[in-house]
Structure formats: structure tokens, C-alpha cells
Design a protein around this motif. Structure first.
Motif, short mmCIF file in Angstrom:
data_model
loop_
_atom_site.label_atom_id
_atom_site.label_comp_id
_atom_site.label_asym_id
_atom_site.label_seq_id
_atom_site.Cartn_x
_atom_site.Cartn_y
_atom_site.Cartn_z
N GLY A 140 0.80 -1.43 -0.05
CA GLY A 140 -0.02 -0.08 -0.30
C GLY A 140 0.83 1.34 0.08
N LYS A 141 0.73 1.91 1.39
CA LYS A 141 1.19 3.11 0.89
C LYS A 141 3.08 3.80 0.84
N SER A 165 -3.66 -3.46 -6.44
CA SER A 165 -3.65 -3.44 -4.80
C SER A 165 -4.44 -4.45 -4.68
N PRO A 171 -3.16 3.16 3.69
CA PRO A 171 -3.73 3.18 2.30
C PRO A 171 -3.67 4.08 1.33
N VAL A 172 -3.13 3.65 0.21
CA VAL A 172 -2.45 4.08 -1.01
C VAL A 172 -3.06 6.03 -0.85
N THR A 182 -3.36 -2.90 2.40
CA THR A 182 -2.48 -1.87 2.52
C THR A 182 -1.83 -1.82 3.92
#
Length: 329
Positions: free
Chosen positions: A222-223, A241, A248-249, A244
Motif C-alpha cells: 500500500g502506502k 493492489s 492506505p494508498v 494496505t
């Protein structure tokens, strides 16, 4: 009454409560499953924290388990008392609830286990293996001659995906967080292993692909890896994707995908690939086949007593585990 691990409020591992709950008798279409082994997944931590909200509070955690059917309700034809089964929870109709000695579950979502697959292995692989199956066979079909990039290659899903993708003929570039995990990734089919904290992953991917980039990146982190994943893709490549773990992205200007090579991003959620019993059984049969043939091995790194679920969560958060871990009721 059975023992279970519930959260009454969202937060850290200290919010887990090992306590008695009443689960009642199976209703129409339900089976009473006595658990023998319970899978641990990173999504369980997200449920505990509230990032993936639970249907209500208090609520039992857990998305997968193996066990034995001990009772069935009216109109159940898919399983019978005495069957060894496993299940994967997911979606609004099949909520978490496996961190318990037993639970009621929709009988049509139970998969009967082959005799050759033991309960601990089944509990460790039913969510992770089915995730690998739909990602590799449906979200982005992987085959001979392709090079793929796989984040968290030493994790529970990553170890299964790397073995399976290599068997399908793909060249697998795995990303891990440490040298110890790098060795695990190599043993599980990765042709190249990159340590994300020590090198420029996107640059190394370009180097390994003649400057082109890969057609697909599978990203459950993710992020922290989102930008790297996009930079690793070739023109018209796809970022898949499906988790996460790092958060979160970030918010993203969609038009940048155009400028970076007409890229595609898809967010692939488990529940949408198991909408019917025939689809569930077909995907499970594919998973069981590669496990029974030894193509995919499911290493269980650690087991914890159900009562020690908080300790298990801390170990996962502190990256003290690799591969699969399992709770034992």
C-alpha cells in the motif's frame, strides 16, 4: 459457550479479549464447525484497528479456519456431520469470526478438505492460497515469459504466489524487508530478490528488464510502495493492489497514469472472486491440486494458542514472522 477472541473497541493488541461467547445452534443452511486450526492474516490487524470496520462491536476477529462439522441445520446438503472443512470469510455476508473454538457458518461456503492436507496447513492456506489463485489466474493471468514484481514476497500470500507464478513459467522479482526474508523468498521461487529498504526497487526492476519495466506489480503493502510500484511498470502495465499493510494508498491524480505510460490500477478484493459456490469450489480445487502435487508448499512459521492472539498480533506487527502463522484453539 465457547472461548473466543473479540474486540469491544478498536485499537492495539491490548484490545483483544479472550472470553466466553454463546453461538447457539445452526439455523437453515448453517453448519456448526468446531475449529482445529485458525489462520492469521494481516487483515485481522486492520479489523482490530478499525481500518477495515467490523459489522458491529463487540465482534470476533478472524477470516479463515479449518475444523470439523459437528452439527448441521435444516436444508444443508453441501456438507455432513464429520466432514473436515475449511472456510474463508469475506464480504458483508460472511463476516470475520474464526478466532473461536467454534462458529456457525454458511454451509455453502465450506470446502471439504482432501485427506492429504492436514488442518494446520489448511487453516494457513485457505485465504492466502485462494487469494494467490484469483490474483494469478483472474485479476492478471500470469504465464510463461512474463516477468512480475511481487511485494512482501516472504509473507503468507507472497510465498504461495511466488511458487505458483514460477510454476506457471513467470520470472518472479520479489521484494522483502530483510536479508533473512530474502533467503526465504529465494527458496520459494523468486528468481531475483530485492531488499526494499536497501535499494531503489524501481531502478533495479528497470535494470533487470532491459529498461522496460514489468507488465504487472502485485502490491499488498500500500502506502509505502505505491509510487515504487507505478515506477516499476512498463507502458500499459498493471498495478494490482490487494492490501494496505503500510496504510492506505495516497490520494492520486488519475491523469498521471496517462503520463506514466497509460498504466492501469485495479484493487482486487477477495469477496468479488467467490460470489457463488461453484466458483469457490473451482478455485479451491485448483489450489488443492498444486498443493497436493507439491508445486506449492505452505510453510507454517509459528503456531500460537488461541488465548495468545494478542502476542501473535504483536509478532506480526514487529515483523517477527514470515510465511504463515496459525492459532490453535
Amino acid at each position: 459457550m465457547v472461548k473466543a477472541v473479540r474486540v469491544h473497541e478498536y485499537g492495539g493488541p491490548d484490545k483483544l479479549r479472550y472470553e466466553d461467547i454463546e453461538i447457539g445452534e445452526p439455523g437453515p443452511g448453517e453448519a456448526y464447525v468446531r475449529h482445529t486450526a485458525i489462520g492469521l492474516n494481516f487483515a485481522d490487524l486492520h479489523n482490530r484497528e478499525g481500518r477495515y470496520p467490523l459489522p458491529s462491536l463487540p465482534h470476533v476477529l478472524g477470516g479463515e479456519a479449518a475444523g470439523v462439522v459437528t452439527k448441521i441445520g435444516p436444508d444443508v446438503t453441501d456438507v455432513k456431520v464429520g466432514d473436515r472443512v475449511a472456510y474463508a470469510a469475506g464480504g458483508p455476508n460472511f463476516p470475520p469470526g474464526s478466532y473461536a473454538e467454534a462458529r456457525l457458518f454458511d454451509a455453502s461456503r465450506l470446502v471439504i478438505l482432501p485427506d492429504e492436507i492436514d488442518d494446520i496447513t489448511a487453516a494457513a492456506m485457505i485465504v492466502k492460497g485462494l487469494t494467490a489463485q484469483y490474483l494469478l489466474k483472474s485479476v492478471y493471468p500470469v504465464g510463461p515469459g512474463q516477468t512480475i514484481l511481487l511485494h512482501a514476497a516472504a509473507g503468507g500470500v507472497g510465498q504461495i504466489m511466488s511458487q505458483w507464478a514460477a510454476h506457471l513459467g513467470a520470472r518472479v522479482i520479489g521484494v522483502v524487508s530483510s536479508e533473512a526474508k530474502a533467503e526465504q523468498a529465494r527458496q520459494n521461487g523468486c528468481h531475483h530478490v530485492l531488499i526494499g529498504s536497501q535499494e531503489d526497487v524501481a531502478a533495479r526492476v528497470r535494470q533487470l528488464t532491459g529498461g522496460e519495466g514489468v507488465p504487472v506489480v502485485f502490491d499488498s503493502v500500500g502506502k509505502d510502495t505505491f509510487e515504487t510500484s507505478l515506477k516499476s511498470l512498463r507502458p500499459r502495465g498493471t498495478l494490482v493492489s490487494f492490501g494496505t499493510a503500510s496504510g492506505p494508498v495516497p490520494l492520486f491524480d488519475l491523469f498521471l497514469l496517462n503520463k506514466m505510460g497509460s498504466l492501469t490500477i485495479t484493487s482486487a478484493a477477495f469477496a468479488w472472486f467467490f460470489r457463488s459456490r461453484p466458483e469457490l469450489l473451482s478455485r479451491a480445487a485448483d489450489l488443492f491440486d498444486v498443493v497436493l502435487r507439491g508445486v506449492v508448499k505452505v510453510p507454517v512459521n509459528r503456531t500460537f494458542p488461541l488465548a495468545d492472539a494478542a502476542e501473535a498480533h504483536r509478532a506480526i506487527e514487529q515483523r517477527q514472522t514470515h510465511g504463515a502463522s496459525v492459532l490453535i484453539p
